[in-house]
Design an enzyme around this catalytic site. Structure first.
Site, PDB file in Angstrom:
ATOM      1  N   VAL A   1      -7.688 -23.165   0.033  1.00  0.00           N
ATOM      2  CA  VAL A   1      -8.777 -22.409   0.674  1.00  0.00           C
ATOM      3  C   VAL A   1      -8.898 -22.887   2.128  1.00  0.00           C
ATOM      4  CG1 VAL A   1     -11.276 -22.006   0.631  1.00  0.00           C
ATOM      5  CG2 VAL A   1      -9.978 -22.107  -1.515  1.00  0.00           C
TER       6      VAL A   1
ATOM      7  N   SER B   1       2.548  -7.329   8.450  1.00  0.00           N
ATOM      8  CA  SER B   1       1.151  -7.186   8.046  1.00  0.00           C
ATOM      9  C   SER B   1       0.401  -8.495   7.782  1.00  0.00           C
ATOM     10  CB  SER B   1       1.087  -6.313   6.787  1.00  0.00           C
ATOM     11  OG  SER B   1       1.623  -7.020   5.686  1.00  0.00           O
TER      12      SER B   1
ATOM     13  N   TYR C   1      -1.434 -10.236  14.953  1.00  0.00           N
ATOM     14  CA  TYR C   1      -1.334  -9.081  14.047  1.00  0.00           C
ATOM     15  C   TYR C   1      -2.341  -7.998  14.447  1.00  0.00           C
ATOM     16  CZ  TYR C   1      -2.597  -6.219   9.987  1.00  0.00           C
ATOM     17  OH  TYR C   1      -2.928  -5.161   9.170  1.00  0.00           O
TER      18      TYR C   1
ATOM     19  N   THR D   1      -6.274  -0.886  10.532  1.00  0.00           N
ATOM     20  CA  THR D   1      -7.026  -1.901   9.804  1.00  0.00           C
ATOM     21  C   THR D   1      -8.364  -2.178  10.487  1.00  0.00           C
ATOM     22  OG1 THR D   1      -7.064  -4.297   9.425  1.00  0.00           O
ATOM     23  CG2 THR D   1      -5.532  -3.545  11.073  1.00  0.00           C
ATOM     24  N   ASP D   2      -9.324  -2.646   9.697  1.00  0.00           N
ATOM     25  CA  ASP D   2     -10.626  -3.023  10.291  1.00  0.00           C
ATOM     26  C   ASP D   2     -10.493  -4.241  11.214  1.00  0.00           C
ATOM     27  OD1 ASP D   2     -10.176  -4.950   8.316  1.00  0.00           O
ATOM     28  OD2 ASP D   2     -12.175  -4.799   7.421  1.00  0.00           O
ATOM     29  N   GLU D   3      -9.357  -4.961  11.098  1.00  0.00           N
ATOM     30  CA  GLU D   3      -9.205  -6.189  11.897  1.00  0.00           C
ATOM     31  C   GLU D   3      -9.123  -5.900  13.394  1.00  0.00           C
ATOM     32  OE1 GLU D   3      -6.652  -9.197  10.258  1.00  0.00           O
ATOM     33  OE2 GLU D   3      -6.830  -8.356   8.244  1.00  0.00           O
TER      34      GLU D   3
ATOM     35  N   ASN E   1      -9.843  -5.036   3.667  1.00  0.00           N
ATOM     36  CA  ASN E   1      -8.827  -5.728   2.854  1.00  0.00           C
ATOM     37  C   ASN E   1      -8.600  -5.030   1.517  1.00  0.00           C
ATOM     38  OD1 ASN E   1      -9.831  -7.832   4.780  1.00  0.00           O
ATOM     39  ND2 ASN E   1      -8.332  -9.059   3.679  1.00  0.00           N
TER      40      ASN E   1
ATOM     41  N   LYS F   1      -1.872  -4.139  15.991  1.00  0.00           N
ATOM     42  CA  LYS F   1      -2.386  -2.923  15.335  1.00  0.00           C
ATOM     43  C   LYS F   1      -3.339  -2.172  16.271  1.00  0.00           C
ATOM     44  CE  LYS F   1      -1.812  -1.714  11.611  1.00  0.00           C
ATOM     45  NZ  LYS F   1      -0.737  -0.843  11.017  1.00  0.00           N
TER      46      LYS F   1
ATOM     47  N   ILE G   1      11.904   1.700  11.774  1.00  0.00           N
ATOM     48  CA  ILE G   1      11.163   2.698  12.573  1.00  0.00           C
ATOM     49  C   ILE G   1      11.400   2.505  14.074  1.00  0.00           C
ATOM     50  CG2 ILE G   1       9.378   3.211  10.858  1.00  0.00           C
ATOM     51  CD1 ILE G   1       7.461   1.405  12.568  1.00  0.00           C
TER      52      ILE G   1
ATOM     53  N   ILE H   1       0.838  -1.209   0.000  1.00  0.00           N
ATOM     54  CA  ILE H   1       0.000   0.000   0.000  1.00  0.00           C
ATOM     55  C   ILE H   1       0.873   1.259   0.000  1.00  0.00           C
ATOM     56  CG2 ILE H   1      -1.928   1.206   1.106  1.00  0.00           C
ATOM     57  CD1 ILE H   1      -2.662  -1.472   2.446  1.00  0.00           C
TER      58      ILE H   1
HETATM   59  P1  NAD Z   1       3.324  -4.802   3.455  1.00  0.00           P
HETATM   60  O1  NAD Z   1       3.684  -5.943   4.343  1.00  0.00           O
HETATM   61  O2  NAD Z   1       3.198  -5.008   1.998  1.00  0.00           O
HETATM   62  O3  NAD Z   1       4.369  -3.601   3.676  1.00  0.00           O
HETATM   63  C1  NAD Z   1       4.894  -3.261   4.916  1.00  0.00           C
HETATM   64  C2  NAD Z   1       6.179  -2.471   4.680  1.00  0.00           C
HETATM   65  O4  NAD Z   1       6.681  -2.075   5.969  1.00  0.00           O
HETATM   66  C3  NAD Z   1       7.281  -3.267   3.989  1.00  0.00           C
HETATM   67  O5  NAD Z   1       7.832  -2.516   2.938  1.00  0.00           O
HETATM   68  C4  NAD Z   1       8.303  -3.510   5.094  1.00  0.00           C
HETATM   69  O6  NAD Z   1       9.639  -3.598   4.619  1.00  0.00           O
HETATM   70  C5  NAD Z   1       8.081  -2.283   5.973  1.00  0.00           C
HETATM   71  N1  NAD Z   1       8.521  -2.509   7.359  1.00  0.00           N
HETATM   72  C6  NAD Z   1       8.227  -3.582   8.148  1.00  0.00           C
HETATM   73  N2  NAD Z   1       8.822  -3.441   9.350  1.00  0.00           N
HETATM   74  C7  NAD Z   1       9.473  -2.251   9.325  1.00  0.00           C
HETATM   75  C8  NAD Z   1      10.268  -1.547  10.269  1.00  0.00           C
HETATM   76  N3  NAD Z   1      10.509  -2.049  11.489  1.00  0.00           N
HETATM   77  N4  NAD Z   1      10.797  -0.358   9.921  1.00  0.00           N
HETATM   78  C9  NAD Z   1      10.584   0.166   8.676  1.00  0.00           C
HETATM   79  N5  NAD Z   1       9.849  -0.478   7.740  1.00  0.00           N
HETATM   80  C10 NAD Z   1       9.297  -1.654   8.063  1.00  0.00           C
HETATM   81  O7  NAD Z   1       1.975  -4.232   4.077  1.00  0.00           O
HETATM   82  P2  NAD Z   1       0.754  -3.495   3.372  1.00  0.00           P
HETATM   83  O8  NAD Z   1      -0.248  -4.501   2.953  1.00  0.00           O
HETATM   84  O9  NAD Z   1       1.280  -2.521   2.395  1.00  0.00           O
HETATM   85  O10 NAD Z   1       0.147  -2.719   4.617  1.00  0.00           O
HETATM   86  C11 NAD Z   1       0.609  -1.406   4.962  1.00  0.00           C
HETATM   87  C12 NAD Z   1      -0.147  -0.926   6.183  1.00  0.00           C
HETATM   88  O11 NAD Z   1      -1.558  -0.914   5.927  1.00  0.00           O
HETATM   89  C13 NAD Z   1       0.054  -1.811   7.415  1.00  0.00           C
HETATM   90  O12 NAD Z   1       0.193  -0.974   8.527  1.00  0.00           O
HETATM   91  C14 NAD Z   1      -1.228  -2.621   7.490  1.00  0.00           C
HETATM   92  O13 NAD Z   1      -1.528  -2.961   8.831  1.00  0.00           O
HETATM   93  C15 NAD Z   1      -2.245  -1.655   6.924  1.00  0.00           C
HETATM   94  N6  NAD Z   1      -3.415  -2.273   6.248  1.00  0.00           N
HETATM   95  C16 NAD Z   1      -3.242  -3.222   5.286  1.00  0.00           C
HETATM   96  C17 NAD Z   1      -4.365  -3.758   4.643  1.00  0.00           C
HETATM   97  C18 NAD Z   1      -4.214  -4.775   3.538  1.00  0.00           C
HETATM   98  O14 NAD Z   1      -5.226  -5.310   3.071  1.00  0.00           O
HETATM   99  N7  NAD Z   1      -3.022  -5.070   3.061  1.00  0.00           N
HETATM  100  C19 NAD Z   1      -5.644  -3.325   5.008  1.00  0.00           C
HETATM  101  C20 NAD Z   1      -5.776  -2.361   6.007  1.00  0.00           C
HETATM  102  C21 NAD Z   1      -4.660  -1.835   6.611  1.00  0.00           C
HETATM  103  P1  TYD Z   2      -5.435 -12.522   3.851  1.00  0.00           P
HETATM  104  O1  TYD Z   2      -5.209 -12.056   2.451  1.00  0.00           O
HETATM  105  O2  TYD Z   2      -4.308 -13.184   4.581  1.00  0.00           O
HETATM  106  O3  TYD Z   2      -6.001 -11.265   4.658  1.00  0.00           O
HETATM  107  P2  TYD Z   2      -6.635 -11.186   6.162  1.00  0.00           P
HETATM  108  O4  TYD Z   2      -6.404 -12.461   6.866  1.00  0.00           O
HETATM  109  O5  TYD Z   2      -5.830 -10.068   6.749  1.00  0.00           O
HETATM  110  O6  TYD Z   2      -8.071 -10.863   5.953  1.00  0.00           O
HETATM  111  O7  TYD Z   2      -6.665 -13.528   3.846  1.00  0.00           O
HETATM  112  C1  TYD Z   2      -7.925 -13.154   3.354  1.00  0.00           C
HETATM  113  C2  TYD Z   2      -8.877 -14.307   3.586  1.00  0.00           C
HETATM  114  O8  TYD Z   2      -8.460 -15.401   2.765  1.00  0.00           O
HETATM  115  C3  TYD Z   2      -8.869 -14.834   5.018  1.00  0.00           C
HETATM  116  O9  TYD Z   2     -10.179 -15.228   5.367  1.00  0.00           O
HETATM  117  C4  TYD Z   2      -7.968 -16.050   4.951  1.00  0.00           C
HETATM  118  C5  TYD Z   2      -8.207 -16.581   3.549  1.00  0.00           C
HETATM  119  N1  TYD Z   2      -7.056 -17.294   2.921  1.00  0.00           N
HETATM  120  C6  TYD Z   2      -7.224 -18.564   2.385  1.00  0.00           C
HETATM  121  O10 TYD Z   2      -8.334 -19.154   2.428  1.00  0.00           O
HETATM  122  N2  TYD Z   2      -6.139 -19.182   1.815  1.00  0.00           N
HETATM  123  C7  TYD Z   2      -4.909 -18.593   1.768  1.00  0.00           C
HETATM  124  O11 TYD Z   2      -3.942 -19.221   1.256  1.00  0.00           O
HETATM  125  C8  TYD Z   2      -4.763 -17.267   2.299  1.00  0.00           C
HETATM  126  C9  TYD Z   2      -3.437 -16.561   2.264  1.00  0.00           C
HETATM  127  C10 TYD Z   2      -5.873 -16.644   2.866  1.00  0.00           C
END
Ligand code: NAD
Ligand code: TYD
Length: 349
Positions: free
Chosen positions: A221, A86, A165, A140-142, A194, A169, A61, A13
């Site tokens: 799944v 994450s 996780y 996150t909504d989680e 998500n 958060k 960080i 993101i």
């Molecule tokens: P990601 O895992 O793709 O990226 C995380 C980044 O943080 C990576 O580039 C990693 O190198 C960096 N990082 C990790 N530890 C670090 C540290 N100690 N110091 C500096 N950098 C560090 O994650 P993402 O999916 O891009 O998520 C980004 C943010 O958005 C997270 O805070 C996550 O909780 C939040 N978020 C993600 C989702 C989703 O669906 N992916 C949804 C809602 C919120």
């Molecule tokens: P994920 O992408 O890990 O996001 P989150 O757990 O943060 O919502 O998973 C999304 C949904 O998909 C979750 O219900 C778990 C499911 N899942 C599978 O069924 N198989 C998989 O291999 C993965 C990675 C996730």
């Protein structure tokens, strides 16, 4: 010119957000601080590395000294904190790093911001900050936990996180809130559902299924596949963050989501259909421990108070995303070779 510290900007993101900001706001300088864990990848930022108003710094960080130096050198006025561990499945295997990065790392950033942004940093009763500064925590909504078959997450709900996780958060959210209440720090917290889209690491559901499907591998799944997630295209998440950055009221929390609930099995079947493969690839595997059944976001606060709305429909977004993965096989190849193989074998074989 505003100097914005984006942490975790080499991740999924964060990298999309940096592209968004450089495109929409030439008046800002973006300082991207990322330690480059397995999830951080500078290839996600290919093409912008040499832009004048962008700078990458490899740093953790949690490293107080380094973060302090960055605030001095770059006169940081805004923080957007994406940096995090994450992935829920990894947090179940090894929770500790989730606590140090997601909680302590956030606190280091808050402390440093307080030191540089307070009008009188030595006066503990001073709640006055330099004009225009802001700390934006990407959450996150989680953090709300799981829903039953009805209802939606609203900002005022109690936090009931279920995985290491989401617990980390939620802890970070509470620390950010405390810095607002105790020290008057201008903060916002966003809680998004998500995300999917380009540059997502293929350990998460959608890119994992696309990659496996392209390669005719099993599609694992969890449980019965009837868990529900509320999907949002990453570029809609980025526009929502941009909106909160510019219009969010101090101390407020904003949910972000696009009213787009889907079961996991629906998503997997959509990917199979789009790629013209067989449903025989689906393999039901053991469920995730503590697996949250359903997430759904009530986005009425951000839509009504700040005027944000998502641009993508799920169908358009998924079509474009699948095409992106088909057109970027080198990017996936570089990621899924090496350490990822070991992770995959440990988790799925
Ligand atoms: P990601 O895992 O793709 O990226 C995380 C980044 O943080 C990576 O580039 C990693 O190198 C960096 N990082 C990790 N530890 C670090 C540290 N100690 N110091 C500096 N950098 C560090 O994650 P993402 O999916 O891009 O998520 C980004 C943010 O958005 C997270 O805070 C996550 O909780 C939040 N978020 C993600 C989702 C989703 O669906 N992916 C949804 C809602 C919120
Ligand atoms: P994920 O992408 O890990 O996001 P989150 O757990 O943060 O919502 O998973 C999304 C949904 O998909 C979750 O219900 C778990 C499911 N899942 C599978 O069924 N198989 C998989 O291999 C993965 C990675 C996730």
């Amino acid at each position: 010119m505003k100097n914005i510290l984006v942490t975790g900007g080499a991740g999924f993101i964060g990298s999309n957000f940096i592209r968004h900001m450089l495109e929409k706001h030439q008046e800002y300088k973006i300082i991207n601080v990322d330690v480059l864990t397995y999830a951080g990848n500078l290839e996600n930022l290919k093409g912008i590395a040499n832009e004048q108003n962008y700078k990458f710094i490899k740093a953790d960080i949690r490293d107080r000294k380094k973060i302090d130096d960055i605030f001095t050198t770059y006169n940081i006025t805004t923080v957007v904190n994406f940096a995090a561990e994450s992935h829920v499945d990894r947090s179940i295997e090894e929770p500790e790093v989730f606590l140090t990065t997601n909680i302590i790392g956030t606190q280091v950033l808050l402390d440093t911001a307080k030191k540089y942004w307070k009008v009188n940093p030595d006066d503990k009763y001073c709640k006055q900050y330099k004009p225009g500064v802001k700390f934006l925590q990407i959450s996150t909504d989680e953090v709300y936990g799981a829903l039953g078959s009805t209802g939606m997450f609203v900002e005022a709900m109690p936090l009931l996180p279920n995985s290491p996780y989401s617990a980390s958060k939620a802890s970070a959210d509470l620390i950010v809130r405390a810095y607002h209440e105790t020290y008057g720090m201008p903060v916002n917290i966003t809680r998004c559902s998500n995300n999917y889209g380009p540059y997502q690491f293929p350990e998460k559901l959608i890119p994992l299924m696309i990659n496996n499907c392209i390669n005719n591998k099993d599609l694992p799944v969890y449980g019965d596949g009837m868990q529900v997630r509320d999907w949002l295209h990453v570029s809609d998440h980025c526009s929502a963050i941009d909106t909160v950055l510019h219009k969010g009221a101090d101390g407020e929390i904003y949910n972000i989501g696009g009213n787009n609930e889907k079961t996991n099995i629906e998503i997997v079947k959509l990917i199979i259909k789009t790629l013209g493969k067989s449903e025989e690839l689906i393999k039901y595997v053991k469920d995730r421990p503590g697996h949250d059944r359903r997430y759904a976001i009530d986005n009425s606060k951000i839509t009504s108070q700040l005027g944000w709305a998502p641009a993508y429909t799920f169908e358009e977004g998924m079509k474009e995303t699948i095409e992106w993965y088909l057109n970027n096989t080198d990017w996936i190849y570089n990621i899924v070779s090496g350490d990822y193989q070991m992770y995959y074998m440990k988790m799925y074989d």
